[in-house]
Design a protein around this motif. Structure first.
Motif, PDB file in Angstrom:
ATOM      1  N   GLU A 108     -50.060  73.352   5.506  1.00 44.86           N
ATOM      2  CA  GLU A 108     -50.155  71.892   5.586  1.00 44.86           C
ATOM      3  C   GLU A 108     -50.107  71.419   7.029  1.00 44.86           C
ATOM      4  O   GLU A 108     -50.886  70.548   7.449  1.00 44.86           O
ATOM      5  CB  GLU A 108     -49.023  71.269   4.771  1.00 44.86           C
ATOM      6  N   LEU A 109     -49.203  71.990   7.823  1.00 44.12           N
ATOM      7  CA  LEU A 109     -49.123  71.614   9.233  1.00 44.12           C
ATOM      8  C   LEU A 109     -50.366  72.068   9.997  1.00 44.12           C
ATOM      9  O   LEU A 109     -50.829  71.386  10.919  1.00 44.12           O
ATOM     10  CB  LEU A 109     -47.863  72.215   9.852  1.00 44.12           C
ATOM     11  N   HIS A 110     -50.903  73.221   9.617  1.00 51.63           N
ATOM     12  CA  HIS A 110     -52.119  73.714  10.271  1.00 51.63           C
ATOM     13  C   HIS A 110     -53.283  72.756  10.048  1.00 51.63           C
ATOM     14  O   HIS A 110     -54.132  72.561  10.935  1.00 51.63           O
ATOM     15  CB  HIS A 110     -52.462  75.099   9.733  1.00 51.63           C
ATOM     16  N   GLN A 111     -53.346  72.123   8.879  1.00 57.73           N
ATOM     17  CA  GLN A 111     -54.421  71.183   8.583  1.00 57.73           C
ATOM     18  C   GLN A 111     -54.359  69.934   9.464  1.00 57.73           C
ATOM     19  O   GLN A 111     -55.336  69.202   9.581  1.00 57.73           O
ATOM     20  CB  GLN A 111     -54.373  70.789   7.110  1.00 57.73           C
ATOM     21  N   HIS A 112     -53.207  69.720  10.102  1.00 64.60           N
ATOM     22  CA  HIS A 112     -53.076  68.588  11.028  1.00 64.60           C
ATOM     23  C   HIS A 112     -53.561  68.943  12.435  1.00 64.60           C
ATOM     24  O   HIS A 112     -53.406  68.138  13.357  1.00 64.60           O
ATOM     25  CB  HIS A 112     -51.621  68.124  11.094  1.00 64.60           C
ATOM     26  N   GLY A 113     -54.105  70.141  12.601  1.00 70.76           N
ATOM     27  CA  GLY A 113     -54.708  70.503  13.877  1.00 70.76           C
ATOM     28  C   GLY A 113     -53.908  71.452  14.741  1.00 70.76           C
ATOM     29  O   GLY A 113     -54.309  71.741  15.871  1.00 70.76           O
ATOM     30  N   TYR A 114     -52.787  71.958  14.251  1.00 71.58           N
ATOM     31  CA  TYR A 114     -51.966  72.863  15.054  1.00 71.58           C
ATOM     32  C   TYR A 114     -52.509  74.295  14.965  1.00 71.58           C
ATOM     33  O   TYR A 114     -52.833  74.790  13.887  1.00 71.58           O
ATOM     34  CB  TYR A 114     -50.517  72.839  14.588  1.00 71.58           C
ATOM     35  N   ASP A 115     -52.564  74.951  16.125  1.00 72.09           N
ATOM     36  CA  ASP A 115     -53.030  76.340  16.182  1.00 72.09           C
ATOM     37  C   ASP A 115     -51.903  77.339  15.937  1.00 72.09           C
ATOM     38  O   ASP A 115     -52.173  78.484  15.562  1.00 72.09           O
ATOM     39  CB  ASP A 115     -53.668  76.629  17.547  1.00 72.09           C
TER      40      ASP A 115
END
Length: 327
Positions: A108-115
């Motif tokens: 879910e956090l990755h979908q916010h743009g975090y690598d």
């Protein structure tokens, strides 16, 4: 296309492997993303390889690679990242100290743009001595190392495909992943979870292994120990110069005194210790240079369920699952 790859290094994890796999699949299936699980057997001596064969035969989403011997967790993670095909890659251990139920939160956090999404554990259920030593170590590395290492931020993390490709492009043989994760940069976020105990078996990280791992971290990302040796030598030289001037002044004013035996022995022992420590630091760096110049592969694959996805350069897989070195 595979959306998520789960990379799981394993070393003698037969007691917990089946429970881990069931827990992981249960956590991933509700997410709705296509996933694969890449197991890497780091030369286990128990039934880990047998169980991985069974899991791969029963579930097409499972892939595995088995090393010819124990090459260490760093090599196992490298092999797993080479195997991975997902747009996001999650690194985690098989002992359930990295809870699979946090993987959906990472996605879910990755979908916010975090690598990079880091699951940072706290120090609950650990001994007071170990906790104090860990805190002291991380304070030391923050002052000495050229990259930021956070206390509790281990290998349990999600990496985007471009972050994984950046890690795979780094050629060094002596790999310290905690430092490499920080070195590549990219947008990073973290969250904290409560530390949990192993589900079964015993930890493979003894006090000696932890000490050696800590030394690797200190030496991998800075040359300050060499500079510290230079500073120590200069301070000793200045101290000796001041002491010599004091002896000359004392001899001029009060006459020559018989040198003290205790002072001589103390000076000899102290200087010898500094010299040996300095040679040890230099030897560590020279040894690492020697390892890098040999260009040996990070590991040798004994068996895998696929053609050559996890094989390092210089190795190829025979049809029967054996490996050979290419000339």
């Amino acid at each position: 296309m595979v959306q998520v790859s789960i990379v799981v290094p394993c070393f003698n994890e037969s007691e917990v492997l089946e429970v881990f796999h069931e827990t992981l699949v249960t956590a991933l299936e509700p997410v709705g993303a296509t996933f694969e699980i890449c197991y890497v057997d780091d030369g286990s001596t128990d039934r880990t390889t047998v169980l991985l064969r069974e899991l791969a035969g029963a579930d097409s989403r499972v892939r595995y690679t088995s090393f010819s011997r124990n090459f260490g967790k760093e090599s196992a993670m490298l092999a797993g990242m080479r195997m991975s095909r997902g747009a996001a890659v999650v690194l985690m251990d098989a002992d359930l100290q990295h809870p699979p139920e946090f993987v959906p939160r990472m996605l879910e956090l990755h979908q916010h743009g975090y690598d990079q999404v880091i699951a940072q554990r706290d120090r609950t259920h650990e001994g007071a001595l170990r906790t104090a030593l860990c805190r002291a170590y991380y304070r030391l590395v923050r002052r000495c190392m050229n990259v930021e290492i956070v206390n509790g931020a281990g290998d349990f993390r999600l990496l985007s495909r471009r972050a994984v490709d950046s890690l795979l492009s780094l050629p060094e043989s002596n790999r310290f992943s905690k430092g490499l994760f920080s070195w590549i940069g990219f947008d990073t976020v973290s969250f904290t979870y409560e530390n949990v105990q192993r589900a079964a078996g015993q930890s493979k990280w003894s006090g000696r292994h932890l000490l050696n791992y800590g030394i690797d971290g200190l030496l991998s990302f800075n040359s300050r120990p060499l500079r510290l040796a230079i500073h120590t030598g200069l301070w000793l030289f200045l101290s000796a110069l001041v002491y010599a001037l004091w002896i000359i002044a004392n001899a001029v004013l009060d006459g020559v005194e018989t040198p003290g035996y205790a002072t001589l022995i103390t000076a000899v022992v102290a200087l010898s210790g500094v010299q040996l420590a300095t040679l040890g630091v230099i030897g560590e760096y020279v040894g690492r240079i020697y390892d890098e110049t040999k260009h040996r592969p990070h590991y040798v694959v004994r068996e895998t369920d696929e053609s050559s996805a996890a094989l390092p350069s210089g190795l190829s897989l025979e049809p029967a699952g054996r490996t050979r070195l290419e000339t």
